[in-house]
Design an enzyme around this catalytic site. Structure first.
Site, PDB file in Angstrom:
ATOM      1  N   CYS A  71     -81.320 -65.802  24.556  1.00 34.42           N
ATOM      2  CA  CYS A  71     -82.624 -65.593  25.100  1.00 34.42           C
ATOM      3  C   CYS A  71     -83.137 -66.518  26.386  1.00 34.42           C
ATOM      4  O   CYS A  71     -83.054 -67.861  25.993  1.00 34.42           O
ATOM      5  CB  CYS A  71     -83.721 -65.503  24.158  1.00 34.42           C
ATOM      6  SG  CYS A  71     -85.441 -65.661  24.544  1.00 34.42           S
ATOM      7  N   GLU A  72     -83.265 -66.082  27.278  1.00 37.72           N
ATOM      8  CA  GLU A  72     -83.588 -67.100  28.517  1.00 37.72           C
ATOM      9  C   GLU A  72     -85.137 -67.712  28.122  1.00 37.72           C
ATOM     10  O   GLU A  72     -85.658 -68.566  28.881  1.00 37.72           O
ATOM     11  CB  GLU A  72     -83.802 -66.328  29.793  1.00 37.72           C
ATOM     12  CG  GLU A  72     -84.818 -65.223  29.893  1.00 37.72           C
ATOM     13  CD  GLU A  72     -84.488 -64.597  31.265  1.00 37.72           C
ATOM     14  OE1 GLU A  72     -85.553 -64.357  31.889  1.00 37.72           O
ATOM     15  OE2 GLU A  72     -83.593 -64.442  31.791  1.00 37.72           O
ATOM     16  N   HIS A  73     -85.954 -67.232  27.237  1.00 41.20           N
ATOM     17  CA  HIS A  73     -87.177 -67.766  26.857  1.00 41.20           C
ATOM     18  C   HIS A  73     -87.264 -68.940  26.125  1.00 41.20           C
ATOM     19  O   HIS A  73     -87.868 -69.989  26.261  1.00 41.20           O
ATOM     20  CB  HIS A  73     -88.185 -66.536  26.551  1.00 41.20           C
ATOM     21  CG  HIS A  73     -88.204 -65.419  27.593  1.00 41.20           C
ATOM     22  ND1 HIS A  73     -88.373 -64.141  27.059  1.00 41.20           N
ATOM     23  CD2 HIS A  73     -88.444 -65.315  28.855  1.00 41.20           C
ATOM     24  CE1 HIS A  73     -88.661 -63.457  28.253  1.00 41.20           C
ATOM     25  NE2 HIS A  73     -88.646 -64.300  29.229  1.00 41.20           N
ATOM     26  N   HIS A  74     -86.423 -68.893  25.118  1.00 40.34           N
ATOM     27  CA  HIS A  74     -86.284 -69.890  23.878  1.00 40.34           C
ATOM     28  C   HIS A  74     -84.967 -70.562  23.681  1.00 40.34           C
ATOM     29  O   HIS A  74     -84.741 -71.453  23.077  1.00 40.34           O
ATOM     30  CB  HIS A  74     -86.748 -69.479  22.489  1.00 40.34           C
ATOM     31  CG  HIS A  74     -88.149 -68.794  22.741  1.00 40.34           C
ATOM     32  ND1 HIS A  74     -88.344 -67.415  22.818  1.00 40.34           N
ATOM     33  CD2 HIS A  74     -89.353 -69.061  22.778  1.00 40.34           C
ATOM     34  CE1 HIS A  74     -89.531 -66.974  23.038  1.00 40.34           C
ATOM     35  NE2 HIS A  74     -90.341 -68.135  22.951  1.00 40.34           N
ATOM     36  N   GLN A 112     -82.596 -58.897  27.133  1.00 43.83           N
ATOM     37  CA  GLN A 112     -81.830 -57.712  26.759  1.00 43.83           C
ATOM     38  C   GLN A 112     -82.195 -56.577  27.891  1.00 43.83           C
ATOM     39  O   GLN A 112     -81.256 -55.766  28.086  1.00 43.83           O
ATOM     40  CB  GLN A 112     -82.168 -57.402  25.403  1.00 43.83           C
ATOM     41  CG  GLN A 112     -81.456 -55.947  24.906  1.00 43.83           C
ATOM     42  CD  GLN A 112     -81.777 -55.649  23.346  1.00 43.83           C
ATOM     43  OE1 GLN A 112     -81.932 -56.561  22.664  1.00 43.83           O
ATOM     44  NE2 GLN A 112     -81.428 -54.300  23.086  1.00 43.83           N
ATOM     45  N   HIS A 140     -82.971 -60.584  17.588  1.00 42.27           N
ATOM     46  CA  HIS A 140     -83.443 -61.672  18.375  1.00 42.27           C
ATOM     47  C   HIS A 140     -83.834 -62.948  17.331  1.00 42.27           C
ATOM     48  O   HIS A 140     -84.863 -62.615  17.016  1.00 42.27           O
ATOM     49  CB  HIS A 140     -84.471 -61.441  19.437  1.00 42.27           C
ATOM     50  CG  HIS A 140     -84.037 -60.435  20.425  1.00 42.27           C
ATOM     51  ND1 HIS A 140     -83.791 -60.768  21.835  1.00 42.27           N
ATOM     52  CD2 HIS A 140     -83.645 -59.090  20.405  1.00 42.27           C
ATOM     53  CE1 HIS A 140     -83.485 -59.932  22.323  1.00 42.27           C
ATOM     54  NE2 HIS A 140     -83.135 -58.835  21.584  1.00 42.27           N
ATOM     55  N   CYS A 142     -85.142 -65.478  18.109  1.00 44.10           N
ATOM     56  CA  CYS A 142     -86.487 -66.132  18.741  1.00 44.10           C
ATOM     57  C   CYS A 142     -87.665 -65.442  17.959  1.00 44.10           C
ATOM     58  O   CYS A 142     -88.790 -65.927  17.678  1.00 44.10           O
ATOM     59  CB  CYS A 142     -86.673 -65.699  20.086  1.00 44.10           C
ATOM     60  SG  CYS A 142     -86.448 -64.425  20.881  1.00 44.10           S
TER      61      CYS A 142
END
Length: 179
Positions: A71-74, A112, A140, A142
């Site tokens: 995940c590019e956020h976490h 995704q 996910h 996250c």
């Protein structure tokens, strides 16, 4: 990257000289390079000329392709499976190349929704297909390990192009075959 992992480990209060952590920054850097190796690939390298003439015009489906991405956020993993189908139009792609295309995009910092679209558009582009359908289902971490902590949630995304978007029967056949 090794130095950055050392700084992160030290920042959480750990002793980098402790036996179990002494080589962790190097191992973590090597693992992260592997998990993001999609940045060092391009579609020509992945397909490697494995496009073949064919008079088949019926659906080709590869389902249950394992997906491991970050995940590019976490920077936490999401794990699932991808189903890819296309309607050939004079050309077919080598079977393993579909899974390799999925991996090329999965092995990048990613969301995704974008990955599903990237896979579909790339399959369409390299095969010249009449249509492409991609469904991606993933859990996910996250959402599971932090935040709302929902252990059984599954995200499903889809992208339908060409005949899969325009033709209800084609879309229905694809969705029926992956269930």
């Amino acid at each position: 990257m090794k130095e950055n992992f050392a700084n992160i480990i030290a920042a959480v209060g750990e002793d980098l000289q402790r036996d179990g952590l002494r080589d962790t920054p190097a191992r973590a850097a090597k693992a992260f390079e592997f998990l993001t190796r999609g940045y060092n690939q391009d579609i020509d390298e992945v397909v490697n000329g494995a496009i073949f003439e064919s008079d088949n015009d019926e659906m080709v489906l590869v389902k249950d392709i394992e997906v491991y991405s970050l995940c590019e956020h976490h920077l936490l993993p999401f794990i699932g499976r991808c189903h890819v189908a296309y309607l050939p139009q004079g050309k077919v792609i080598g079977l393993s190349k579909i899974a390799r295309i999925v991996d090329m995009y999965a092995r990048r910092l990613q969301i995704q929704e974008n990955m599903t679209k990237q896979i579909a558009e790339t399959i369409m582009q390299v095969t010249g297909a009449k249509g492409v359908g991609v469904v991606l289902e993933a859990k996910h971490l996250c959402m599971m390990m932090r935040g709302v902590e929902k252990q059984n949630s599954m995200m499903t995304t889809s992208m339908m192009l060409g005949a899969f978007r325009e033709g209800h029967a084609t879309r229905s056949e694809f969705l029926h075959l992956i269930r």
